[in-house]
Design an enzyme around this catalytic site. Structure first.
Site, PDB file in Angstrom:
ATOM      1  N   PRO A   1       0.828  -1.203   0.000  1.00 24.73           N
ATOM      2  CG  PRO A   1      -0.782  -1.575   1.629  1.00 24.73           C
ATOM      3  CD  PRO A   1       0.533  -2.079   1.144  1.00 24.73           C
ATOM      4  CD  GLU A   2       2.594   3.119  -4.523  1.00 27.64           C
ATOM      5  OE1 GLU A   2       2.635   4.318  -4.875  1.00 27.64           O
ATOM      6  OE2 GLU A   2       2.794   2.187  -5.321  1.00 27.64           O
TER       7      GLU A   2
END
Length: 272
Positions: A2-3
């Site tokens: 996840p960014e």
């Protein structure tokens, strides 16, 4: 992994149901997830109320009445809010039993995620956050320009360096380079101040669009059942061999800094 947009989506989905709930007890089923001594973590956190959930880059910070703890999801960490009666599954590693018969459960297939107690008032000045750079939203382009002048590393590699620009991961770095029409292997120190200002502006634009869409759906990302919609706006990432949306040339894939990098060879020439 996840960014920033995915972690921000997770923060928002957790915030509403969790704020002002009390952690009545904690079960740690896989101790290495906790960077402190598991028992110390349990003793300090139990019986405290969750007052807020903050985010710094890709890190979540759970703010309690007297303490705080940082959570890094790493590759595949996920949080779910479920009834206490819900059976545990194989990859459930930490369970926060809350009031009103709810659980906050942390799942992690690869067990890479970590939680760490920090000072509730000064957590941004403690490890690991103190070593991080600034998010694009907070960066002064002139300061970034001076920083980039000192490195000949590829711009794609610099975008992924969390000590330089915080919160950008592989997906969004590819998209930012495409929107800038810059080759991902172009040296960062060749960017003019004008182009650095453009880099910051486009980074903010891409991240804000992704946040508005709930992030990008990837196999490692889940936000309590919310699927990110930004994947329909991706121009190059994951599209090897597909036509460029601008010129129609096939999207190519190379490795930059060990990461899969998608770009259009025609639109993203080596000029900076």
């Amino acid at each position: 992994m996840p960014e920033l947009p995915e972690v921000e989506t997770i923060r928002r989905t957790l915030q509403g149901p969790l704020i002002n709930r009390t952690i009545e007890s904690i079960e740690v089923l896989y101790a290495p997830i906790i960077e402190d001594e598991a028992e110390q973590f349990i003793q300090q956190v139990t019986h405290q109320k969750i007052t807020d959930i903050d985010r710094v880059g890709k890190y979540l910070i759970f703010i309690l009445e007297n303490d705080a703890f940082i959570s890094h999801l790493r590759m595949e960490g996920k949080y779910y809010i479920v009834s206490k009666e819900t059976p545990y599954t194989k990859h459930c590693h930490v369970i926060f039993h809350l009031n009103d018969d709810l659980d906050l459960r942390y799942y992690d297939t690869r067990k890479f995620g970590r939680m760490k107690l920090v000072d509730v008032h000064h957590y941004k000045n403690e490890l690991p956050l103190v070593k991080l750079g600034k998010e694009p939203f907070d960066i002064d382009p002139k300061n970034l320009y001076q920083l980039l002048k000192k490195t000949g590393r590829p711009i794609k590699e610099v975008l992924l360096d969390q000590s330089v620009i915080l919160g950008i991961g592989n997906i969004y770095a590819n998209e930012i380079c495409f929107r800038m029409k810059i080759n991902p292997i172009a040296p960062a120190n060749r960017l003019t101040l004008k182009r650095v200002k453009e880099l910051v502006s486009i980074s903010i634009e891409v991240l804000n669009e992704a946040i508005a869409q709930g992030g990008t759906t990837i196999h490692t990302f889940s936000a309590n059942g919310i699927d990110g919609l930004f994947q329909v706006r991706l121009n190059v990432h994951g599209k090897k061999g597909e036509p460029c949306p601008i010129c129609g040339s096939p999207i190519e894939k190379i490795q930059v800094g060990g990461r899969g990098t998608y770009y259009c060879k025609k639109c993203q020439r080596k000029k900076t």
